[in-house]
Design an enzyme around this catalytic site. Sequence first.
Site, short mmCIF file in Angstrom:
data_model
loop_
_atom_site.label_atom_id
_atom_site.label_comp_id
_atom_site.label_asym_id
_atom_site.label_seq_id
_atom_site.Cartn_x
_atom_site.Cartn_y
_atom_site.Cartn_z
N TRP A 150 0.84 -1.21 0.00
CA TRP A 150 0.00 0.00 0.00
C TRP A 150 0.87 1.26 0.00
O TRP A 150 0.51 2.27 -0.59
CB TRP A 150 -0.98 0.00 1.17
CG TRP A 150 -0.38 0.14 2.55
CD1 TRP A 150 0.07 -0.88 3.34
CD2 TRP A 150 -0.17 1.36 3.29
NE1 TRP A 150 0.55 -0.37 4.53
CE2 TRP A 150 0.41 1.00 4.52
CE3 TRP A 150 -0.39 2.71 3.04
CZ2 TRP A 150 0.76 1.93 5.50
CZ3 TRP A 150 -0.05 3.65 4.02
CH2 TRP A 150 0.52 3.26 5.23
N GLU A 160 -4.60 6.73 -4.11
CA GLU A 160 -4.66 7.91 -3.26
C GLU A 160 -3.90 9.11 -3.86
O GLU A 160 -3.57 10.05 -3.13
CB GLU A 160 -4.13 7.63 -1.84
CG GLU A 160 -4.92 6.54 -1.10
CD GLU A 160 -4.54 6.42 0.37
OE1 GLU A 160 -4.70 7.40 1.11
OE2 GLU A 160 -4.09 5.32 0.77
N ASP A 180 -3.94 10.50 6.66
CA ASP A 180 -3.92 9.13 7.16
C ASP A 180 -5.31 8.52 6.93
O ASP A 180 -6.32 9.23 6.93
CB ASP A 180 -3.61 9.12 8.67
CG ASP A 180 -3.33 7.73 9.20
OD1 ASP A 180 -2.14 7.40 9.34
OD2 ASP A 180 -4.29 6.99 9.49
N LYS A 182 -7.08 7.11 8.87
CA LYS A 182 -7.99 7.30 10.00
C LYS A 182 -8.65 8.68 10.03
O LYS A 182 -9.52 8.91 10.84
CB LYS A 182 -7.23 7.09 11.31
CG LYS A 182 -6.77 5.67 11.52
CD LYS A 182 -6.32 5.42 12.95
CE LYS A 182 -4.94 5.95 13.23
NZ LYS A 182 -3.85 5.12 12.75
N HIS A 242 6.53 5.85 15.09
CA HIS A 242 6.30 4.65 15.91
C HIS A 242 7.52 3.74 15.91
O HIS A 242 8.10 3.48 14.86
CB HIS A 242 5.13 3.83 15.36
CG HIS A 242 3.80 4.34 15.79
ND1 HIS A 242 2.63 4.02 15.14
CD2 HIS A 242 3.44 5.13 16.83
CE1 HIS A 242 1.61 4.60 15.76
NE2 HIS A 242 2.08 5.29 16.78
N SER A 246 3.82 -0.45 12.51
CA SER A 246 3.11 -1.60 11.92
C SER A 246 3.72 -1.94 10.57
O SER A 246 3.64 -3.09 10.12
CB SER A 246 1.63 -1.28 11.70
OG SER A 246 1.10 -0.64 12.80
N TYR A 248 7.17 -1.44 8.08
CA TYR A 248 8.59 -1.08 8.12
C TYR A 248 9.03 -0.38 6.84
O TYR A 248 9.79 -0.92 6.04
CB TYR A 248 9.43 -2.33 8.42
CG TYR A 248 9.21 -2.83 9.82
CD1 TYR A 248 9.93 -2.30 10.90
CD2 TYR A 248 8.26 -3.81 10.09
CE1 TYR A 248 9.70 -2.74 12.20
CE2 TYR A 248 8.03 -4.25 11.38
CZ TYR A 248 8.75 -3.71 12.42
OH TYR A 248 8.52 -4.13 13.71
N HIS A 249 8.51 0.82 6.67
CA HIS A 249 8.97 1.74 5.63
C HIS A 249 8.79 3.09 6.30
O HIS A 249 7.67 3.43 6.71
CB HIS A 249 8.10 1.64 4.37
CG HIS A 249 8.50 2.61 3.31
ND1 HIS A 249 9.07 2.24 2.12
CD2 HIS A 249 8.43 3.97 3.27
CE1 HIS A 249 9.32 3.31 1.39
NE2 HIS A 249 8.94 4.38 2.08
N HIS A 251 7.97 6.36 7.99
CA HIS A 251 6.89 7.36 7.85
C HIS A 251 6.72 8.09 9.18
O HIS A 251 7.09 7.58 10.23
CB HIS A 251 5.59 6.69 7.42
CG HIS A 251 5.17 5.56 8.31
ND1 HIS A 251 5.66 4.28 8.16
CD2 HIS A 251 4.34 5.51 9.38
CE1 HIS A 251 5.14 3.50 9.09
NE2 HIS A 251 4.34 4.23 9.85
#
Length: 310
Positions: A150, A160, A180, A182, A242, A246, A248-249, A251
Amino acid sequence: MHSDGNFGEAELKGLLKRFRLQEVLDEDTSTKSIWLLGTIEENEAVLVLERLAFSGERIEAETRSKGPPLLGACDLHTMEHNDIYSWATGMVDAAVLRPDIRIALTYPATQKHIDKHRRLERRWVKETPELYNAVTKPFIESQPAERIQWIYNILDKKVEAERTLFEDPDPKFGFIILPDLKWDTANTDSLYLVAICHNHRIRSLRDLTRKHLPLLNNIRNKATQVAQSYGVADDQLRLYVHYQPSYYHFHVHITTIKLDGRGMLAGRAHLLDTVIDNIANIAADYYQMATIPFVLGSSDQLWSSWPKHF
Ligand code: G7M
């Protein structure tokens, strides 16, 4: 089974009456919710009870219709008093709070429903650089590329694309800022953007070194500008990364300080300003040298990699 449209209040009441508790699956004092596993006859059912927030509007309406006093009919259980301060637990006239609870029933519940609601186990992990190399790094390298498809789709403008708010196309120091998943993009009180870097080699905080400072500073500046275009000022923004993420690229999360939630907890969120400061002013290889503690949950994919090493 009630997949038809005729299921109504009487049916739900009937099911709730016949619900027999087997186990408390989870409780959350912050959302004032409880998840219960039970049976209704021979089938399992999951019942969620959530206390509702007070409604100023309802309290005002109640006061207007009945006239003060608001808590005339309250029933106190425990009570303390000190000087001008008094506090108690108790029950107020149901009309003030009605409805005071949200009930959600899943019936019949499958094992998947039950597992989804069962309390997660959580624990701290203190990730030294050695443990990163021994445990987390091999885990990251074993992740199938589809996990972050994604992200590549966004960077390649396959999806997107119309949501892109800013892009610096430089393959080393460039990135895309977009809303995002969310965020509803309407309410700026819950503004939530994400900056995704073009460089595929930065997988997480652990990969950042001084050579990435232009990227990090660039994200900081452009995030501020994009947020400003939504009327959110620089001093209202929370920018963080973070660890563990969640995906691993690399951001960066860009939110307003009005928003809070699990993703901002100590043990996962690292402020971008602190990250920049650590690399710029403390050590170029700060994130290769640091021991980074984080909370691991039993639903995290990394969970099963860790116990082997203790
Ligand atoms: O935990 P981590 O730092 O990896 O957070 C990833 C963020 O990416 C979360 O805030 C998600 O809501 C967000 N996100 C995940 N997906 C799959 C998408 C997506 O397809 N589009 C957008 N715009 N954000 C996503």
